[in-house]
Scaffold this active site. Structure first.
Site, PDB file in Angstrom:
ATOM      1  CD  GLU A   1       9.133  16.859 -22.448  1.00  0.00           C
ATOM      2  OE1 GLU A   1       8.487  17.890 -22.143  1.00  0.00           O
ATOM      3  OE2 GLU A   1       8.624  15.896 -23.046  1.00  0.00           O
TER       4      GLU A   1
ATOM      5  CG  HIS B   1       3.320  17.556 -24.151  1.00  0.00           C
ATOM      6  ND1 HIS B   1       4.276  18.535 -24.192  1.00  0.00           N
ATOM      7  CD2 HIS B   1       3.933  16.448 -23.659  1.00  0.00           C
ATOM      8  CE1 HIS B   1       5.408  18.054 -23.728  1.00  0.00           C
ATOM      9  NE2 HIS B   1       5.242  16.779 -23.396  1.00  0.00           N
TER      10      HIS B   1
ATOM     11  NE  ARG C   1      -3.906  -1.908   2.443  1.00  0.00           N
ATOM     12  CZ  ARG C   1      -3.687  -2.898   3.293  1.00  0.00           C
ATOM     13  NH1 ARG C   1      -2.610  -2.880   4.061  1.00  0.00           N
ATOM     14  NH2 ARG C   1      -4.536  -3.884   3.383  1.00  0.00           N
TER      15      ARG C   1
ATOM     16  NE  ARG D   1       2.382  17.763 -12.311  1.00  0.00           N
ATOM     17  CZ  ARG D   1       2.746  16.866 -11.417  1.00  0.00           C
ATOM     18  NH1 ARG D   1       2.251  16.915 -10.190  1.00  0.00           N
ATOM     19  NH2 ARG D   1       3.597  15.914 -11.728  1.00  0.00           N
TER      20      ARG D   1
ATOM     21  CG  HIS E   1       7.207  12.292 -25.523  1.00  0.00           C
ATOM     22  ND1 HIS E   1       5.872  12.546 -25.721  1.00  0.00           N
ATOM     23  CD2 HIS E   1       7.613  13.161 -24.560  1.00  0.00           C
ATOM     24  CE1 HIS E   1       5.479  13.518 -24.906  1.00  0.00           C
ATOM     25  NE2 HIS E   1       6.524  13.910 -24.183  1.00  0.00           N
TER      26      HIS E   1
ATOM     27  CG  HIS F   1      -0.008  13.528 -26.154  1.00  0.00           C
ATOM     28  ND1 HIS F   1      -0.524  14.247 -25.107  1.00  0.00           N
ATOM     29  CD2 HIS F   1       1.189  13.052 -25.726  1.00  0.00           C
ATOM     30  CE1 HIS F   1       0.321  14.228 -24.084  1.00  0.00           C
ATOM     31  NE2 HIS F   1       1.369  13.505 -24.435  1.00  0.00           N
TER      32      HIS F   1
ATOM     33  CG  ASN G   1      -0.247  18.767 -20.735  1.00  0.00           C
ATOM     34  OD1 ASN G   1       0.609  17.884 -20.666  1.00  0.00           O
ATOM     35  ND2 ASN G   1      -1.372  18.731 -20.047  1.00  0.00           N
TER      36      ASN G   1
ATOM     37  CE  LYS H   1       1.322  14.245 -14.248  1.00  0.00           C
ATOM     38  NZ  LYS H   1       0.932  14.303 -15.666  1.00  0.00           N
TER      39      LYS H   1
ATOM     40  CD  GLU I   1      -1.519  16.956 -15.095  1.00  0.00           C
ATOM     41  OE1 GLU I   1      -0.808  16.026 -14.681  1.00  0.00           O
ATOM     42  OE2 GLU I   1      -1.685  17.221 -16.292  1.00  0.00           O
TER      43      GLU I   1
ATOM     44  CE  LYS J   1       7.013  17.575 -14.190  1.00  0.00           C
ATOM     45  NZ  LYS J   1       7.037  16.256 -14.782  1.00  0.00           N
TER      46      LYS J   1
END
Ligand SMILES: NC(=O)c1ccc[n+]([C@@H]2O[C@H](COP(=O)([O-])OP(=O)(O)OC[C@H]3O[C@@H](n4cnc5c(N)ncnc54)[C@H](O)[C@@H]3O)[C@@H](O)[C@H]2O)c1
Ligand SMILES: [Zn+2]
Length: 460
Positions: free
Chosen positions: A311, A360, A247, A353, A377, A364, A357, A269, A349, A339
């Site tokens: 990035e 992006h 957990r 945040r 990417h 994507h 993107n 993340k 987010e 960041k």
């Protein structure tokens, strides 16, 4: 005194979205007279008692905030205890002579005479060193400290002491990186290293099969820490293992690629992929410590470096600073701090945040149309940044020069479909992060025809 606590403190507070309190100033105001006359009338001891009470009260405040402490506050034990219990304490060093020049005419009672001031400086220096959780030169360093991120060339050799706690460590790495830097990590973890695991290389690490194997191999108890040594695939997968095993156990990424150092390992993340798409299962699980050693980039292949530069350029455009021009150590430190500040402001987010993107949505769509195989990417982001800059009415030279984006050969219709399906699309209309005159803006609605035109320009 004279280290610049108020200036840096205000900047840190603004960047991480917390209130700023100058406790020194608050104490002074509460005296209802100048510090000098209070000292003359009641003595230094009376002042220190008041200062400590106010400081401890501020440290116990339920609202997280950035505090600038008076120079003498840490000489009191209750203040040191409250700092240990409630704060990340950041020391802004200043050399004695500079401090003296800054405060000599300030009218402060302890800054009247040079010899006495220098003696006080010598007396307090070891106390500051003892209470400090981190030492900062500027606001970026302070933001990094607040986020638990340690950026230092050679940090890999100090992993054992840098990874918080003293429980056992499970080292998780990718086989390629383990071959290059694994031995140094092992040596530096020393007796804390209890177990070692390898994830498959690349995106294979982010599969349920790889996770299942890792979960079953792990022997750590809840006191243990997972240390993830590798690129973004390793940190994403090992971080997700840490979020879920028992957990949730503590974890510390040690990112080795530029993508991982400036992006994947920052912000808590973690995720694995599903056949239906990337990063569809995951968790927010903030590391206990993130150790970034820019020296590790020395063994990174050029094409992987370019992936990360996409990035870095994104961060630089958002921050309105040419981060891409800086030498590696500074480039990494500044991009990480940028960041980290946004992630501290918006850890889950829910708002700001999404600024990260930039470029992006286009990226994507192109990746989806290319089937993820033929288009990396970073190359997709380089193209996406072109589109975002054009829609913002900005010059694209920087992206052209630093990232050399090449239009891709993908099915235009498929890319368009993916664009309108993008998870950030609301009400069928894609929303974009664009660069405005006062900085980046999110959720900008752009006429469909303009989006389609810019998408088409990225495709050959
Ligand atoms: N969690 C997040 O917020 C976040 C953000 C951005 C990207 N990501 C994820 O990160 C992943 C991409 O990360 P990546 O580009 O680092 O991929 P990666 O982990 O596959 O690493 C890229 C390649 O570089 C090699 N490598 C790494 N460090 C090296 C070094 N120091 N020397 C030599 N070779 C080295 C690796 O072995 C691998 O072959 C994607 O899965 C992406 O979804 C996550
Ligand atoms: Zn990205």
């Amino acid at each position: 005194m004279g280290a610049g606590k108020s200036t840096v403190g205000e900047e840190v507070a603004r960047r991480i979205g917390r209130p700023f309190r100058d406790v020194d100033r608050e104490v002074e105001l509460s005296l209802q007279t100048s510090i000098a006359s209070f000292f003359a009338a009641e003595g230094e001891e009376a002042f220190r008692v008041r200062e400590a009470a106010r400081t401890v009260e501020a440290l116990r405040s339920a609202t997280p905030c950035v505090l600038a402490l008076g120079g003498g506050a840490v000489t009191r034990e209750p203040v040191r205890t409250a700092l240990r219990e409630h704060a990340v304490t950041v020391l802004l060093p200043v050399d004695a002579e500079t401090a003296w020049q800054r405060v000599r005419d300030s009218g402060r009672p302890l800054a009247r005479e040079r010899a006495a001031f220098l003696a006080l400086y010598d007396q307090r220096t070891p106390i500051y060193a003892e209470v400090a959780d981190a030492v900062a030169r500027d606001a970026d360093d302070a933001v990094l400290a607040a986020a638990g991120i340690h950026v230092e060339r050679g940090a890999l050799a100090r992993l054992g002491e840098l990874v918080a706690g003293d429980g056992p460590v499970a080292l998780v790495s990718d086989p390629h990186v383990a071959g290059i830097h694994g031995m140094d990590a092992q040596l530096s973890l020393g007796p804390r290293l209890a177990e070692m695991h390898e994830l498959p290389p690349g995106e294979e690490a982010k599969t349920l099969a790889a996770l299942d194997r890792l979960w079953q191999e792990l022997r750590l108890d809840r006191q243990g820490t997972i240390v993830a040594l590798g690129g973004g695939c390793t940190t994403d997968a090992a971080g997700f293992a840490a979020a879920t095993y028992l957990r949730g156990v503590a974890w510390a990424p040690v990112p080795t690629s530029l993508v991982a150092q400036v992006d994947a390992a920052i912000g808590g993340k973690t995720a694995i992929d599903l056949p239906q798409g990337k990063n569809l299962v995951g968790a927010f699980h903030w590391p206990v410590r993130t150790v970034v050693d820019p020296a590790l980039l020395g063994t990174l292949p050029a094409e992987q470096r370019l992936e990360g530069m996409a990035e870095v350029v994104k961060a630089g455009l958002l921050a309105d600073e040419p981060l891409w021009e800086l030498p590696d150590d500074e480039l990494v430190r500044r991009a990480v701090a940028f960041k980290a500040a946004i992630c501290l402001r918006d850890p889950y987010e829910r708002g700001e945040r999404t600024l990260l993107n930039l470029g992006h949505t286009f990226a994507h769509a192109l990746e989806a149309a290319a089937g993820y195989e033929s288009l990396t990417h970073g190359r997709a982001v380089a193209l996406g940044l072109l589109a975002a800059l054009r829609l913002s009415g900005r010059d694209t030279t920087v992206v052209e020069e630093v990232l050399s984006p090449e239009p891709v050969r993908v099915d235009r219709e498929r890319a368009w479909q993916a664009m309108t399906r993008d998870k950030k699309a609301r009400g069928g209309e894609p929303r974009f992060v664009l660069l405005g005159t006062d900085g980046p803006v999110k959720d900008v609605a752009v006429p469909e025809a303009d989006v389609r035109r810019e998408l088409d320009r990225l495709i050959r």
